[in-house]
Design a protein around this motif. Structure first.
Motif, mmCIF file in Angstrom:
data_model
loop_
_atom_site.group_PDB
_atom_site.id
_atom_site.type_symbol
_atom_site.label_atom_id
_atom_site.label_comp_id
_atom_site.label_asym_id
_atom_site.label_seq_id
_atom_site.Cartn_x
_atom_site.Cartn_y
_atom_site.Cartn_z
ATOM 1 N N ALA A 199 39.772 50.487 43.357
ATOM 2 C CA ALA A 199 40.904 50.926 42.777
ATOM 3 C C ALA A 199 42.132 50.569 43.708
ATOM 4 O O ALA A 199 43.310 50.524 43.099
ATOM 5 C CB ALA A 199 40.661 52.456 42.759
ATOM 6 N N GLN A 202 43.551 47.312 43.644
ATOM 7 C CA GLN A 202 43.951 46.832 42.399
ATOM 8 C C GLN A 202 45.448 47.510 42.118
ATOM 9 O O GLN A 202 46.175 46.740 41.653
ATOM 10 C CB GLN A 202 43.124 47.472 41.180
ATOM 11 C CG GLN A 202 43.268 46.872 39.646
ATOM 12 C CD GLN A 202 42.256 47.262 38.898
ATOM 13 O OE1 GLN A 202 41.068 47.463 39.121
ATOM 14 N NE2 GLN A 202 42.562 47.149 37.696
ATOM 15 N N THR A 206 48.809 45.277 41.645
ATOM 16 C CA THR A 206 49.743 45.482 40.502
ATOM 17 C C THR A 206 51.088 45.860 40.899
ATOM 18 O O THR A 206 52.116 45.299 40.558
ATOM 19 C CB THR A 206 49.103 46.762 39.849
ATOM 20 O OG1 THR A 206 47.551 46.695 39.574
ATOM 21 C CG2 THR A 206 49.832 46.716 38.315
ATOM 22 N N LEU A 227 44.186 39.385 41.007
ATOM 23 C CA LEU A 227 44.385 40.613 40.216
ATOM 24 C C LEU A 227 43.556 40.297 38.587
ATOM 25 O O LEU A 227 42.824 40.887 38.091
ATOM 26 C CB LEU A 227 45.607 40.983 40.189
ATOM 27 C CG LEU A 227 45.877 42.011 39.124
ATOM 28 C CD1 LEU A 227 45.169 43.406 39.761
ATOM 29 C CD2 LEU A 227 47.231 42.412 38.971
ATOM 30 N N ARG A 228 43.786 38.977 38.445
ATOM 31 C CA ARG A 228 43.574 38.631 36.936
ATOM 32 C C ARG A 228 41.847 38.438 36.966
ATOM 33 O O ARG A 228 41.272 39.171 36.186
ATOM 34 C CB ARG A 228 43.852 37.146 36.631
ATOM 35 C CG ARG A 228 45.182 37.238 35.564
ATOM 36 C CD ARG A 228 45.460 36.083 35.164
ATOM 37 N NE ARG A 228 46.180 35.346 35.903
ATOM 38 C CZ ARG A 228 45.610 33.975 36.369
ATOM 39 N NH1 ARG A 228 44.536 33.477 35.869
ATOM 40 N NH2 ARG A 228 46.400 33.305 37.361
ATOM 41 N N LEU A 230 40.010 39.990 38.962
ATOM 42 C CA LEU A 230 39.504 41.392 39.309
ATOM 43 C C LEU A 230 39.487 42.266 37.739
ATOM 44 O O LEU A 230 38.391 42.973 37.793
ATOM 45 C CB LEU A 230 40.549 42.371 40.052
ATOM 46 C CG LEU A 230 40.020 43.490 40.760
ATOM 47 C CD1 LEU A 230 38.656 43.157 41.511
ATOM 48 C CD2 LEU A 230 40.931 44.130 41.640
ATOM 49 N N THR A 231 40.714 42.104 37.013
ATOM 50 C CA THR A 231 40.624 42.861 35.755
ATOM 51 C C THR A 231 39.856 42.153 34.589
ATOM 52 O O THR A 231 39.126 42.649 33.863
ATOM 53 C CB THR A 231 42.013 43.064 35.344
ATOM 54 O OG1 THR A 231 42.724 41.733 35.458
ATOM 55 C CG2 THR A 231 42.664 44.135 36.200
ATOM 56 N N ALA A 232 40.065 40.837 34.566
ATOM 57 C CA ALA A 232 39.480 39.982 33.381
ATOM 58 C C ALA A 232 37.794 39.952 33.615
ATOM 59 O O ALA A 232 37.270 40.255 32.435
ATOM 60 C CB ALA A 232 39.842 38.600 33.550
ATOM 61 N N ARG A 233 37.279 40.355 34.518
ATOM 62 C CA ARG A 233 35.763 40.234 34.674
ATOM 63 C C ARG A 233 35.580 41.629 33.948
ATOM 64 O O ARG A 233 34.464 41.427 33.267
ATOM 65 C CB ARG A 233 35.217 40.163 36.110
ATOM 66 C CG ARG A 233 35.535 38.777 36.572
ATOM 67 C CD ARG A 233 35.167 38.865 38.348
ATOM 68 N NE ARG A 233 35.220 37.541 38.852
ATOM 69 C CZ ARG A 233 33.858 37.034 39.073
ATOM 70 N NH1 ARG A 233 32.893 37.797 39.310
ATOM 71 N NH2 ARG A 233 33.911 35.882 39.717
ATOM 72 N N GLU A 234 36.055 42.552 34.134
ATOM 73 C CA GLU A 234 35.577 43.661 33.319
ATOM 74 C C GLU A 234 35.656 43.468 32.001
ATOM 75 O O GLU A 234 34.750 43.927 31.267
ATOM 76 C CB GLU A 234 36.589 44.825 33.925
ATOM 77 C CG GLU A 234 36.261 45.527 35.273
ATOM 78 C CD GLU A 234 37.178 46.434 35.551
ATOM 79 O OE1 GLU A 234 37.857 47.019 34.984
ATOM 80 O OE2 GLU A 234 37.395 46.561 37.025
ATOM 81 N N LYS A 235 36.737 43.083 31.600
ATOM 82 C CA LYS A 235 36.722 42.819 30.054
ATOM 83 C C LYS A 235 35.796 41.838 29.342
ATOM 84 O O LYS A 235 35.167 41.931 28.523
ATOM 85 C CB LYS A 235 38.352 42.404 29.758
ATOM 86 C CG LYS A 235 39.025 43.349 29.826
ATOM 87 C CD LYS A 235 40.576 42.975 29.370
ATOM 88 C CE LYS A 235 41.801 43.791 29.743
ATOM 89 N NZ LYS A 235 42.988 43.000 30.159
ATOM 90 N N SER A 240 31.076 42.133 37.821
ATOM 91 C CA SER A 240 32.586 42.404 38.287
ATOM 92 C C SER A 240 32.400 41.841 40.032
ATOM 93 O O SER A 240 31.318 41.871 40.256
ATOM 94 C CB SER A 240 32.921 43.766 38.204
ATOM 95 O OG SER A 240 32.106 44.674 38.603
#
Lengths: 338, 154, 606, 297
Positions: A199, A202, A206, A227-228, A230-235, A240
């Motif tokens: 967290a 991240q 940001t 960052l991408r 990190l966040t893309a994987r979740e989506k 992750s």
């Protein structure tokens, strides 16, 4: 300093040494014990750290609730170290992984990892040596009755001491800005600490993205990529990044761009920060105390009360100041070099 | 007030007598000589009067600076792989000890005062080393041996 | 400097009340200040001890009115809670050690006697001396504040006076407040405890630097080191012990304070600790490190609490035996030996702590050998009374009580020193018995001896001898009744620091003795009232003492009682050792140190 | 008569000696030793005898001195000491103390040195926490593997691995230490929060549990006290096999001896010594069964 009653000329037993000087040496003896205990604590704790790299990865809690998870993680990281992470698009080259791994496997953070710059430490050593020199010259001057020269040398000493503290303040500031503080350093990423780390990084990424103009274009691009990921994987429902992986990536990023305000993973970083701040903090307090005494002497000179009768006072202050110098002579190599 | 005066006046009239008494008191038990404050001042100002000249101080200052550079250089040599970490540790700590000794002996006037303060400094150093030595098996080696088990791969 | 100082000297005679009695720089007043604050805290420490004894004697009884006063919950039968019990014994030990015994022995007697006995007008640094007393007060106040629930919500520190991590040192992570998940009262209470002790430590450090300087450099002409009374020797070695050991404790206290406040990890081990649902952050430190640092000071501190008493007792015994001290030099060497060995035996507190057992062997040998100088001292005291002419004044009785009971305390120490035996009796009441025989029964009898002996010099009046003897009689009997059975319950395995001693089979066997000890403790406490009454009565209405009521030899008795500012009308010149009693061929049985002996071969230790 | 004060000293000191004489009869004495660390008891008595002798000697001289030399009515002897006497009473206690110290070393090594610990027949982990003892036993198969791999006192990797990483079918029990008669037990002692001390008075055993450290402890119990109660289907302690009946003195407590917080006093457990390995394994099986049932629920 020495408000001795018995300064009248009178027969007495004892050592051919004024009370003030004897007491000052006794005080220095207690100081020797104080700093021995402090530095000794550092030495034994530092040498007592047993944990090489897989503990960052695997954690070392012994209740072992997740043996399987642990060995999995261990395997992954071993893979990472051996082949690089294939689905990372090569953002971590094999060479880099090797380098980071070797740094992480040290049983103690290297100066580099905790943003200690050797030459700054050396500079500060030099500053203190100069101030020791000037204070001894001040003492020399006052024994020859030269109050003016004494004043000049004391002023120089005071200034050098202040320079030391200012340099120290800059150093502390860089620790603060990288969160290298006791309780804040992420030195292990198992359990809830890992989630906290994800967290935190991240948020930091940001932040960097929003203020991309503060950093170089290349750094901003690297951060953005991370960052991408990190966040893309979740989506995308991909696996992750584990906190450990993220830690290695962040450390690699910092290796590349040391100015980024990202929280690194530093094994034993908390212990290091604890020792560093305790030792340098107490040393700085002693420097500050010395500066106060020098300021008082300067005030005396300003009001014209300083004279040859204060040779004792300046000698005692000098003794104290040299001692503070000696402490730093040991702190410098212990913290910055070895 | 009156007592003070009395004391002073008696002081003034007595010294010769006292000194004689002194001397006698000491012929019986001559393990320690009384010191006159004058003497104390004289002997400590001895350091100042005939103390090291500015030249000596400057030389020591230069030596300290050189030694600082030297330890820096050892560190560099270690990082570039010229000497082992152990060697560089020993060299760097050796340099630090030499620097500390120089400061203590010359700047802190131990070359004059050593015989008056050694009885405090030596125990402090001995005890300091003692703490370290006793802590070593317990905290350093003790940990390592436990850790060795923990690091054995399953 | 000298001109300036002489001026200060003269000004003293027009001092206001505050300068003369409150912020005084006169060593005698400072000594008396230490004496009074020590005695006040003795009452507090004693009350805490009685509360502990109350719980141990009747762990399940309803405490009735006492419970009402102390606001113990009626739901729980108006009994104290285990947390409160922990607080009481922790504070009992802390108060007794840091606020009573050490200030009384080094602060009160050290300040009062050192300059007087070596023939100096005052301490080397009177201002520093004053500061050393007033540095105690922040310590006192902080410690007392920690009892207030408003300041320390969990109550005062309750992790034992040893404050072992991780129980004492665990704090919440940064920003989590000061409460401790390990023990409710190791939150603010513990932080205040640490701060208080740092103040007391700084105070002691100032005192010891002052004492050493004074003793080395301010002795009167002729007062060689081997002509100093043993009280001064005791204080000298004690001050050296403090100077070398206290900084280490200060470091430990500071590090634990940092651990509790800013989440450093000096005493937090690697690996996560679990407290209920809450876990600590990983550390990298070592709980045992605290124990090493702590005992490096606190073992010498045991000698700090007994060496001055040994010195006082030596003086008192020699004076009232009207006989030179037997073996002066061996006595001095024994003190030095105790101090020297005292620095290398701290590990015997840690035999069962997980310390490397090989260190245990080394520490054991050193510890057992430290009994030797103590034995030599005991034999020499016996030698002094042998074929003497004993005058059993109250001071002498207390001193003899010291010898009789120090033997018990010293010998029981051997059990703990022996590593295998210690495996069983470690952390049992056997150790509690030992420490109370050494610290209560010995040090306190030494303190009483000192008070009865120097009271006339301090206040110019004698204490009432009859009341004093009754006090000694009762204290001696009830003291032994309170502490001696602790050896037996310790041998039966009774653990120390437990709230309810009836929970296990081996412990409930000895509950009768627990009650017996508790009753004795209350009687012991009550007997001290006699002392309090005697003390205050004599302060105002006691018999005038004159210069030398005991016909002693040492320098303090050459001055008026109480001595004027500056102590001596004339700087005394010393011609011989302090213990020339009953010199053959002399009419009087004492020879002041300032008096020259013609034609009589005298000399200490020869 | 001032010399009557000697009576006070004399009486109190006599009572002090008597207290140690009558204490064993009153049951205020060392609890029954059911372990193999007899050395602890022996050395206790050796030290007791030595100190007792010196206690009587010094107190007797003191009492005599008070009686004989109080208000003597003549001048005291003028003596500053006696060099030979000093040498005598320094050398003799010195040698005695040194001997006493040397006497201790073997027993200490036997109890605490890891290298001296015998090859175990029984291994388990004790993990202390506020305020209970959590004990983890290997199941019968694991135990067999671990102990048979243990040769020449050297700890097998298997054992190290087991103590580090709990196995899924380990048996977890709270506050009950189970072993069998004459088994060499090896305990891995750990703590999860603060300092505790593993204290078995009947075995003369005490060892602090330190968070972050694993400390090996060993003992051997030589007296069984546990029997299977057919009616309640439980194993119960306090059974005297020699007299074939229950005896409350055979309750072997396990206690925490290091202050560990408010509940320190009640951090207690029991030691169950089964008559033989078979009986122990039966218990283990039933405990495992119970554990499975609770897990299933």
């Amino acid at each position: 300093m020495a408000h001795a009653v018995q300064e009248e000329k009178r027969l007495h037993m004892g050592l051919p040494i004024p009370n003030g000087k004897l007491a000052m040496w006794l005080f220095l003896v207690t100081e020797i014990m104080f700093f021995t205990a402090l530095i000794g604590t550092y030495i034994v704790l530092r040498n007592g750290q047993p944990i090489p790299v897989h503990d960052l990865v695997a954690g070392m809690d012994q209740d072992g609730n997740g043996e399987i998870a642990r060995s999995e993680a261990r395997g992954e990281i071993a893979d990472l170290f051996e082949h690089g992470d294939q689905d990372n698009n090569g953002s971590l080259s094999e060479h880099e992984v090797g380098q980071i791994a070797s740094v992480l496997s040290l049983p103690w953070p290297s100066p580099h990892q905790v943003h200690l710059i050797e030459w700054i430490g050396a500079l500060n050593t030099f500053v203190l040596i100069c101030s020791s020199f000037s204070v001894v010259l001040a003492h020399h001057a006052i024994t020859h009755g030269d109050v003016k020269k004494t004043t000049i040398y004391i002023t120089i000493t005071l200034a050098l001491g202040a320079v030391f503290l200012v340099v120290k303040a800059f150093e502390y500031n860089s620790k603060f800005s990288h969160h290298i503080l006791p309780g804040y350093v992420f030195d292990r990423l198992d359990g809830s600490r890992g989630a906290q780390y994800l967290a935190k990084v991240q948020a930091e990424l940001t932040e960097i993205k929003e203020h991309a103009d503060h950093v170089s274009a290349e750094a901003a691009a690297d951060c953005d990529k991370l960052l991408r990921e990190l966040t893309a994987r979740e989506k995308e429902g991909l696996r992750s990044l584990t906190p450990e992986e993220l830690g290695l990536r962040v450390n690699a990023l910092l290796e590349k761009h040391p100015d980024l305000h990202l929280t690194p993973v530093i094994p034993w970083g908390n212990m290091w920060a604890s020792c560093y701040f305790a030792m340098t903090g107490f040393h700085a307090l002693h420097v500050l105390g010395g500066l106060v005494v020098f300021a008082i002497i300067l005030l005396m000179a300003f009001f014209g009360t300083l004279g040859a009768q204060h040779a004792g006072l300046i000698e005692l202050t000098g003794l104290y100041w040299h001692f503070v110098d000696i402490v730093w002579i040991f702190l410098f190599p212990l913290l910055y070099l070895v | 007030m009156s007592e003070e005066k009395r004391e002073e006046s008696q002081e003034e009239t007595k010294p010769q007598e006292e000194e004689k008494a002194e001397a006698e008191a000491h012929t019986e038990h001559g393990d320690e000589k009384p010191v006159e404050d004058k003497e104390a001042h004289a002997s400590s100002s001895h350091a100042e009067g005939h103390g090291p000249a500015v030249g000596v101080y400057t030389a020591i200052f230069a030596a300290l600076s050189v030694f600082t550079l030297l330890s820096f250089a050892f560190n560099g040599a270690m990082q570039s792989g010229m000497i082992s970490a152990m060697t560089s540790f020993a060299l760097i700590m050796g340099v630090a000890v030499i620097k500390a000794c120089l400061v203590a002996i010359v700047f802190m006037h131990l070359m004059f005062d050593w015989k008056r303060v050694y009885f405090m400094i030596i125990p402090a150093i001995v005890l300091g080393l003692l703490i370290l030595i006793v802590l070593l098996p317990d905290i350093v080696l003790g940990w390592k041996s436990v850790a060795a088990h923990e690091l054995t791969p399953p | 400097m000298s001109v300036h100082e002489t001026k200060v000297h003269e000004e003293h005679h027009e001092l206001s009340f505050i300068q003369k009695y409150i912020f005084s720089q006169d060593h005698k007043i400072i000594g008396i200040q230490f004496l009074f604050s020590g005695l006040i805290f003795l009452v507090l420490g004693g009350v805490l001890a009685l509360l502990v004894r109350l719980q141990l004697g009747w762990p399940h009884a309803d405490q009735g009115w006492l419970g009402q006063i102390l606001d113990w919950s009626p739901a729980a039968g108006q009994r104290m809670s285990p947390e409160q019990y922990n607080t009481f014994f922790t504070m009992h030990a802390t108060v007794m050690i840091f606020f009573v015994i050490i200030p009384l022995l080094t602060g009160a007697f050290g300040n009062f006697t050192i300059p007087l006995m070596i023939g100096a007008p005052d301490m080397a640094f009177p201002k520093l001396n004053m500061m050393s007393y007033w540095f105690m007060w922040p310590g006192f106040i902080i410690m007392l504040l920690s009892f207030s629930l408003g300041v320390a919500p969990g109550g005062a520190a309750g992790a034992g006076w040893t404050s072992y991590p991780t129980l004492a040192s665990i704090g919440m992570p940064v920003g989590g407040g000061a409460e401790s998940p390990a023990a409710p009262n190791s939150g603010w209470g513990q932080i205040l405890w640490l701060l208080s002790l740092i103040f007391v430590g700084v105070s002691s450090m100032m005192g010891s630097v002052n004492y050493i300087t004074t003793i080395i450099n301010m002795r009167a002409p002729g007062m060689t080191l081997f002509r100093m009374p043993l009280t001064v020797w005791g204080m000298f070695i004690t001050a050296i012990l403090q100077a070398f050991a206290l900084p280490v404790l200060t470091v430990a206290l500071v590090l634990q304070t940092l651990d509790k406040t800013i989440s450093t990890t000096f005493f937090l081990p690697p690996g996560v600790l679990e407290f209920g649902n809450w876990t600590t952050n990983p550390g990298g430190g070592q709980p045992i490190l605290w124990q090493h640092l702590f005992w490096f000071y606190s073992h010498p501190a045991v000698y700090i609490m007994i060496l001055p008493a040994m010195g006082i007792v030596s003086d008192v015994i020699s004076t009232f035996s009207r006989k030179p001290l037997f073996g002066y030099r061996p006595m001095v060497y024994a003190i030095c030996g105790i101090a020297g060995l005292g620095f290398i035996v701290w590990g015997h507190h840690m035999f069962q702590s997980g310390m490397d057992p090989r260190l245990g062997t080394g520490f054991m040998i050193a510890t057992i050998m430290i009994a030797l100088p103590s034995a030599v001292k005991t034999f020499n005291w016996l030698g002094t009374t042998w074929r003497g002419n004993l005058h059993l004044t109250t001071a002498m009785l207390n001193a003899l009580g010291f010898v009789a009971l120090f033997v018990i305390g010293g010998l029981s120490g051997l059990f703990m020193a022996a590593t295998p035996v210690d495996v069983f009796i470690h952390d049992t009441y056997f150790i509690v018995a030992h420490i109370h025989y050494v610290l209560f029964m010995s040090s306190l009898f030494g303190i009483f001896a000192g008070i009865y002996y120097w009271f006339p010099k301090m206040f110019g009046r004698l204490m009432n001898e009859t009341a004093g003897k009754v006090h000694f009689f009762l204290t001696f009997i009830f003291g032994n009744m309170t502490f001696y059975p602790m050896h037996l319950v310790g041998a039966a395995g009774l653990r120390r620091r437990i709230f309810d001693p009836t929970m296990t089979g081996f412990e409930s066997n000895v509950q009768f003795l627990n009650q017996f000890m508790s009753v004795s403790a209350f009687l012991l406490g009550a007997a001290q009232l006699i002392f309090a009454v005697n003390f205050f009565y004599s302060l105002f209405w006691g018999k005038e003492a004159g210069r030398n009521p005991w016909r002693s030899n040492t320098l303090e008795w050459t001055t008026p009682s109480p001595p004027p500012h500056g102590n001596f009308e004339v700087t005394p010149v010393v011609y011989h050792g302090p213990y020339e009693y009953s010199v053959p061929g002399m009419e009087d049985d004492h020879v002041m140190q300032t008096r020259k002996l013609e034609g009589v071969p005298v000399g200490a230790g020869h | 008569m001032n010399r009557l004060w000697s009576i006070l000293f004399g009486v109190v000191m006599t009572l002090a000696v008597l207290a140690f004489v009558i204490a064993p009869a009153m049951g205020w004495w060392l609890p029954e030793n059911i372990g193999t660390f007899y050395g602890v008891d022996t050395l206790f008595y050796v030290i007791l005898a030595t100190t007792g002798f010196f206690f009587v000697l010094t107190e007797a001289i003191l009492v005599y001195n008070i009686f004989a030399f109080t208000d003597r009515g003549e001048k005291a002897d003028y003596s500053h000491g006696n060099h030979r006497l000093e040498m005598f009473w320094t050398a003799v206690p010195g040698v005695l103390l040194l001997l006493l110290a040397i006497l201790q070393i073997r027993t200490w090594e036997e109890i605490k040195y890891q290298t001296r610990m015998p090859t175990p027949d029984h291994v388990f982990e004790v993990s202390a926490r506020q305020f209970e003892w959590r004990i983890r036993y290997p199941n019968a198969i694991q135990l067999d593997r671990i102990t048979s791999a243990w040769q020449d006192k050297s700890e097998p990797a298997l054992a190290r691995n087991w103590q580090q990483f709990p196995h899924y079918d380990d048996v977890h029990v709270v506050n009950e230490v189970h072993t069998w008669k004459d088994a060499n037990v090896r305990i891995y002692l750990k703590s999860k929060d603060v300092l505790h001390s593993f204290y078995l008075p009947n075995l003369r055993l005490k060892q602090d549990a330190v968070p972050g450290k694993t400390i090996p402890v060993w003992f051997r119990a030589t007296r069984a006290n546990t029997i299977y109660n057919e009616q309640t289907r439980e194993w119960v302690d306090r059974y005297n096999y020699e007299k074939k009946r229950f005896d409350s003195s055979l309750r072997y407590d396990l206690a925490c001896a290091e202050l560990c917080g408010w509940g320190h006093y009640k951090m207690l457990g029991r030691l169950f010594v089964h008559p033989d390995r078979e009986d122990y394994l039966n218990w283990l099986k039933s405990a495992q069964e119970k554990q499975r049932q609770t897990q299933a629920q």
